[in-house]
Enzyme design. Sequence first.
Site, PDB file in Angstrom:
ATOM      1  N   SER A  54       0.791  -1.236   0.000  1.00  0.00           N
ATOM      2  CA  SER A  54       0.000   0.000   0.000  1.00  0.00           C
ATOM      3  C   SER A  54       0.819   1.280   0.000  1.00  0.00           C
ATOM      4  O   SER A  54       0.250   2.374  -0.048  1.00  0.00           O
ATOM      5  CB  SER A  54      -0.968   0.002   1.190  1.00  0.00           C
ATOM      6  OG  SER A  54      -2.041  -0.870   0.936  1.00  0.00           O
ATOM      7  N   LYS A  57      -0.082   3.654  -2.664  1.00  0.00           N
ATOM      8  CA  LYS A  57      -1.153   4.645  -2.530  1.00  0.00           C
ATOM      9  C   LYS A  57      -0.630   6.044  -2.263  1.00  0.00           C
ATOM     10  O   LYS A  57      -1.378   7.026  -2.412  1.00  0.00           O
ATOM     11  CB  LYS A  57      -2.127   4.223  -1.429  1.00  0.00           C
ATOM     12  CG  LYS A  57      -2.888   2.939  -1.738  1.00  0.00           C
ATOM     13  CD  LYS A  57      -3.976   2.694  -0.719  1.00  0.00           C
ATOM     14  CE  LYS A  57      -4.691   1.385  -0.953  1.00  0.00           C
ATOM     15  NZ  LYS A  57      -3.992   0.226  -0.391  1.00  0.00           N
ATOM     16  N   SER A 114      -6.269   2.992   4.291  1.00  0.00           N
ATOM     17  CA  SER A 114      -5.732   2.330   3.099  1.00  0.00           C
ATOM     18  C   SER A 114      -6.813   1.637   2.292  1.00  0.00           C
ATOM     19  O   SER A 114      -6.640   0.508   1.829  1.00  0.00           O
ATOM     20  CB  SER A 114      -4.650   1.320   3.517  1.00  0.00           C
ATOM     21  OG  SER A 114      -3.770   1.042   2.466  1.00  0.00           O
TER      22      SER A 114
END
Length: 273
Positions: A54, A57, A114
């Site tokens: 993640s 992101k 997330s």
Amino acid sequence: MSKVLRIAMSGLALFAATPMAAAPRAPVSEIVIDAGSGQVLEEDNADRERPPASLAKMMTLLLAFEALDAGTLKPGTLVTMSAAAERQQPSKLGLRRGRTIRVDAALRAVAVISANDIAVAIGERLAGSERAFVTRMNARAAEIGMSHTRFGNATGLAPSAGRSTARDMATLARHLIRAEAKHYGLFKTRSITWERRERPNHNKLLGKVEGLDGLKTGYTVEAGFNLAASARRGSKRMIVVVMGAPTSAERDLLVANLMEAGFTEPRLRRTRR
């Protein structure tokens, strides 16, 4: 296990959490940089290419922040959930296909919990499709100097997450801090409330490490436990990136101790590999 981690094992209780099981993997990657000068203070396996999980992101959020700066997105712009966004695996907000969410709420969901479904929806809103958005992610990565990064999706989820390095993620974190200062505060949000349910920030070091105010955690089975973190003390700001830790507890402990080393030994540059 790094020297910093071995030295500081006595502090484990402060950051201990129930560790998730993980298979043996490649050595952990780590880097510490001075956010102001960009100087590398410590690194170990910092150029090993590995899945970003993640941490990807951060780029999704950077492109959204830049769209807000340009006026092509507004905080109140509605993002519509597609079937592809709804299908994303957790962590997710859980919106059904056809529902909408404001951009400002969407960005909080991505930064704090997330949310994979929301990350895909943002990418689709900005570029028309996730595939087109990934092209933008990779172009922007090249522009800011992430020379060993190739994103595969907007979320960092396996198996198509792509590859990156701790050094490149530190470059991305530094760019976010410096170029998007007015949006950076989003990363220190402690929790969000959605449909009467409070959901805490995945970054458990907020409030536990002096001055730490972001950025982003990440985990997949393939990637291990990742964290890009930044802290400010006085006029100094440090960035620490750890990728591939075997448990969340070891990741958090290593980040905490590397952060301390960055502030207490700022003139010492250590390269172990």
